[in-house]
Design a protein around this motif. Structure first.
Motif, PDB file in Angstrom:
ATOM      1  N   ILE A   6      48.205  -6.465  15.703  1.00 61.01           N
ATOM      2  CA  ILE A   6      49.049  -7.181  16.663  1.00 61.01           C
ATOM      3  C   ILE A   6      48.371  -7.205  18.032  1.00 61.01           C
ATOM      4  N   GLY A   7      47.817  -6.085  18.442  1.00 60.32           N
ATOM      5  CA  GLY A   7      47.102  -6.021  19.716  1.00 60.32           C
ATOM      6  C   GLY A   7      45.911  -6.962  19.746  1.00 60.32           C
ATOM      7  N   CYS A  14      45.613 -14.469  24.332  1.00 52.29           N
ATOM      8  CA  CYS A  14      45.470 -14.461  25.797  1.00 52.29           C
ATOM      9  C   CYS A  14      44.120 -15.027  26.236  1.00 52.29           C
ATOM     10  N   VAL A  15      43.052 -14.634  25.560  1.00 51.73           N
ATOM     11  CA  VAL A  15      41.723 -15.157  25.906  1.00 51.73           C
ATOM     12  C   VAL A  15      41.675 -16.664  25.650  1.00 51.73           C
ATOM     13  N   ALA A  16      42.208 -17.101  24.518  1.00 47.97           N
ATOM     14  CA  ALA A  16      42.222 -18.539  24.210  1.00 47.97           C
ATOM     15  C   ALA A  16      43.055 -19.306  25.232  1.00 47.97           C
ATOM     16  N   ALA A  17      44.182 -18.751  25.646  1.00 45.15           N
ATOM     17  CA  ALA A  17      45.021 -19.422  26.655  1.00 45.15           C
ATOM     18  C   ALA A  17      44.297 -19.510  27.993  1.00 45.15           C
ATOM     19  N   THR A  18      43.601 -18.447  28.365  1.00 39.84           N
ATOM     20  CA  THR A  18      42.837 -18.462  29.615  1.00 39.84           C
ATOM     21  C   THR A  18      41.753 -19.523  29.576  1.00 39.84           C
ATOM     22  N   TRP A  19      41.066 -19.611  28.453  1.00 38.22           N
ATOM     23  CA  TRP A  19      40.006 -20.615  28.320  1.00 38.22           C
ATOM     24  C   TRP A  19      40.600 -22.018  28.330  1.00 38.22           C
ATOM     25  N   PRO A  75      36.289 -10.392  24.346  1.00 40.76           N
ATOM     26  CA  PRO A  75      37.404  -9.957  25.195  1.00 40.76           C
ATOM     27  C   PRO A  75      37.140  -8.610  25.869  1.00 40.76           C
ATOM     28  N   ILE A  76      36.092  -7.915  25.466  1.00 39.93           N
ATOM     29  CA  ILE A  76      35.748  -6.628  26.060  1.00 39.93           C
ATOM     30  C   ILE A  76      34.749  -6.879  27.186  1.00 39.93           C
ATOM     31  N   PRO A  80      37.832  -6.399  33.747  1.00 37.53           N
ATOM     32  CA  PRO A  80      38.848  -7.112  32.956  1.00 37.53           C
ATOM     33  C   PRO A  80      39.096  -8.531  33.478  1.00 37.53           C
ATOM     34  N   GLU A  81      39.219  -9.467  32.550  1.00 36.53           N
ATOM     35  CA  GLU A  81      39.399 -10.878  32.899  1.00 36.53           C
ATOM     36  C   GLU A  81      40.689 -11.153  33.669  1.00 36.53           C
ATOM     37  N   PHE A  82      41.698 -10.324  33.496  1.00 40.28           N
ATOM     38  CA  PHE A  82      42.973 -10.619  34.140  1.00 40.28           C
ATOM     39  C   PHE A  82      42.962 -10.340  35.643  1.00 40.28           C
ATOM     40  N   LEU A  83      41.911  -9.713  36.165  1.00 44.72           N
ATOM     41  CA  LEU A  83      41.821  -9.497  37.610  1.00 44.72           C
ATOM     42  C   LEU A  83      41.428 -10.806  38.289  1.00 44.72           C
ATOM     43  N   PRO A  84      42.238 -11.277  39.210  1.00 42.37           N
ATOM     44  CA  PRO A  84      41.944 -12.561  39.849  1.00 42.37           C
ATOM     45  C   PRO A  84      40.612 -12.521  40.597  1.00 42.37           C
TER      46      PRO A  84
END
Length: 130
Positions: A6-7, A14-19, A75-76, A80-84
């Motif tokens: 699930i993780g 999340c990665v696909a949505a960001t792309w 994704p590693i 981290p990608e989520f940091l603006p």
């Protein structure tokens, strides 16, 4: 085991949505710096794909380019990608180093043909004043 799957699925989504957002912004934003930045990572991946299949690119350059592509798609990350703003910084550095390495072995025209974005961005990335 189910928790890990699930993780992993959530991470992939999340990665696909960001792309997807990056690609959408790259197509919808007016020309300028914001559009260039949004298009940078998708342009890098397109360039990696094109150079990987080009017979004019030596094997060592292809290996460096593929490693950079895998790094960007992974994704590693170190950051981290989520940091603006700073999230994609490690991806940009890895791609820049790989493209600079390839540029020493590949004709400049081949690199420019593989780059789908604004040529001045690639030239600047490679250290040219163009």
């Amino acid at each position: 085991m189910r928790g890990w799957l699930i993780g992993l699925a959530v991470t992939v989504v999340c990665v696909a949505a960001t792309w997807g957002v990056l690609v959408l912004l790259a197509r919808r934003l007016p020309p300028g710096l914001a559009r260039d930045l949004a298009a940078f990572i998708p342009d890098c991946l397109t360039t990696v794909r094109r150079l990987r299949s080009n017979p004019a690119v030596p094997r060592r350059a292809k290996i460096a380019i593929v490693i950079a592509g895998v790094w960007v798609a992974s994704p590693i990350d170190l950051i981290p990608e989520f940091l603006p703003v700073i999230g994609p910084l490690d991806d940009i550095v890895v791609v820049a180093l790989a493209l600079r390495y390839a540029a020493r072995q590949v004709p400049r025209e081949v690199l420019l043909d593989a780059w789908p974005g604004e040529p001045r961005l690639l030239l600047r990335l490679l250290g040219d004043r163009g």
